[in-house]
Design a protein around this motif. Structure first.
Motif, short mmCIF file in Angstrom:
data_model
loop_
_atom_site.label_atom_id
_atom_site.label_comp_id
_atom_site.label_asym_id
_atom_site.label_seq_id
_atom_site.Cartn_x
_atom_site.Cartn_y
_atom_site.Cartn_z
N VAL A 1 52.30 33.43 57.40
CA VAL A 1 50.87 33.33 57.12
C VAL A 1 50.33 34.75 56.95
N LEU A 2 49.67 35.01 55.86
CA LEU A 2 49.20 36.35 55.53
C LEU A 2 48.34 36.96 56.63
N SER A 3 47.49 36.17 57.26
CA SER A 3 46.60 36.70 58.30
C SER A 3 47.37 37.19 59.53
N GLU A 4 48.63 36.79 59.66
CA GLU A 4 49.44 37.19 60.81
C GLU A 4 50.31 38.42 60.52
N VAL A 5 50.22 38.95 59.30
CA VAL A 5 51.00 40.13 58.92
C VAL A 5 50.24 41.36 59.37
N ASN A 6 50.93 42.25 60.08
CA ASN A 6 50.34 43.48 60.59
C ASN A 6 50.97 44.66 59.88
N SER A 7 50.17 45.50 59.29
CA SER A 7 50.69 46.63 58.51
C SER A 7 51.55 47.57 59.35
N THR A 8 51.32 47.63 60.66
CA THR A 8 52.11 48.53 61.50
C THR A 8 53.56 48.07 61.62
N ASP A 9 53.84 46.83 61.24
CA ASP A 9 55.20 46.30 61.32
C ASP A 9 56.01 46.53 60.05
N PHE A 10 55.39 47.13 59.02
CA PHE A 10 56.04 47.26 57.72
C PHE A 10 55.86 48.66 57.16
N ASP A 11 56.78 49.03 56.27
CA ASP A 11 56.73 50.34 55.63
C ASP A 11 55.93 50.34 54.33
N ALA A 12 55.80 49.17 53.71
CA ALA A 12 55.11 49.06 52.42
C ALA A 12 54.70 47.61 52.21
N VAL A 13 53.82 47.41 51.26
CA VAL A 13 53.46 46.05 50.84
C VAL A 13 53.55 46.00 49.32
N PHE A 14 54.05 44.89 48.82
CA PHE A 14 54.20 44.71 47.38
C PHE A 14 53.68 43.33 47.01
N TYR A 15 52.87 43.28 45.98
CA TYR A 15 52.35 42.02 45.46
C TYR A 15 52.98 41.77 44.10
N PRO A 16 53.75 40.69 43.93
CA PRO A 16 54.27 40.40 42.59
C PRO A 16 53.13 39.97 41.68
N GLY A 17 53.34 40.15 40.41
CA GLY A 17 52.33 39.77 39.43
C GLY A 17 52.18 38.27 39.34
N GLY A 18 51.32 37.83 38.48
CA GLY A 18 51.11 36.40 38.29
C GLY A 18 49.73 35.98 38.74
N HIS A 19 49.58 34.70 39.00
CA HIS A 19 48.28 34.13 39.35
C HIS A 19 47.79 34.58 40.71
N GLY A 20 48.69 34.85 41.66
CA GLY A 20 48.27 35.25 43.00
C GLY A 20 47.30 36.41 43.00
N PRO A 21 47.71 37.57 42.53
CA PRO A 21 46.79 38.72 42.54
C PRO A 21 45.58 38.53 41.64
N LEU A 22 45.73 37.77 40.56
CA LEU A 22 44.63 37.60 39.62
C LEU A 22 43.58 36.60 40.07
N TRP A 23 44.01 35.56 40.77
CA TRP A 23 43.08 34.49 41.11
C TRP A 23 43.05 34.18 42.61
N ASP A 24 44.21 33.91 43.19
CA ASP A 24 44.27 33.43 44.56
C ASP A 24 43.93 34.50 45.60
N LEU A 25 44.25 35.74 45.32
CA LEU A 25 44.12 36.78 46.34
C LEU A 25 42.98 37.77 46.10
N VAL A 26 42.38 37.73 44.95
CA VAL A 26 41.39 38.74 44.59
C VAL A 26 40.22 38.78 45.57
N GLU A 27 39.87 37.66 46.17
CA GLU A 27 38.78 37.64 47.13
C GLU A 27 39.24 37.20 48.52
#
Length: 106
Positions: free
Chosen positions: A62-88
């Motif tokens: 679940v995205l809300s449970e991801v903590n940036s301190t636990d990871f070295d980087a974040v990557f968003y693949p292209g497609g509908h997610g970044p354009l529509w589902d995640l933009v807001e």
């Protein structure tokens, strides 16, 4: 599928540990047109034959449970997610802002 599969295998083949997350966890939506014959690549064919990757995709964190301190980087693949589902999506925005603040790759 290709927009996920190509970078996923580039990271995995380079030895990067990959964690998948989506707003609701579990199986995120997949654009059905991306499974059509015209959109098949070596990466999508590899994904179609990779039951371990499909299991990871079906069980995203679940995205809300991801903590940036636990990871070295974040990557968003292209497609509908970044354009529509995640933009807001406030969880996504907060995560990206955390990575930027920590000067980690986004």
């Amino acid at each position: 599928v290709e927009e996920f599969a190509a970078p996923y295998y580039a990271f995995r083949d380079a030895g990067v540990e990959v964690t998948l997350a989506s707003p609701n966890g579990g199986q995120p939506p997949i654009d059905p047109t991306s499974t059509l014959a015209d959109f098949q690549t070596d990466a999508t064919k590899r994904y179609d034959a990779d039951s371990a990757a499909q299991t990871l995709m079906a069980n995203t964190k679940v995205l809300s449970e991801v903590n940036s301190t636990d990871f070295d980087a974040v990557f968003y693949p292209g497609g509908h997610g970044p354009l529509w589902d995640l933009v807001e999506n406030t969880d996504s925005i907060a995560l990206i802002e955390s990575f930027i603040k920590e000067q980690k790759p986004v």
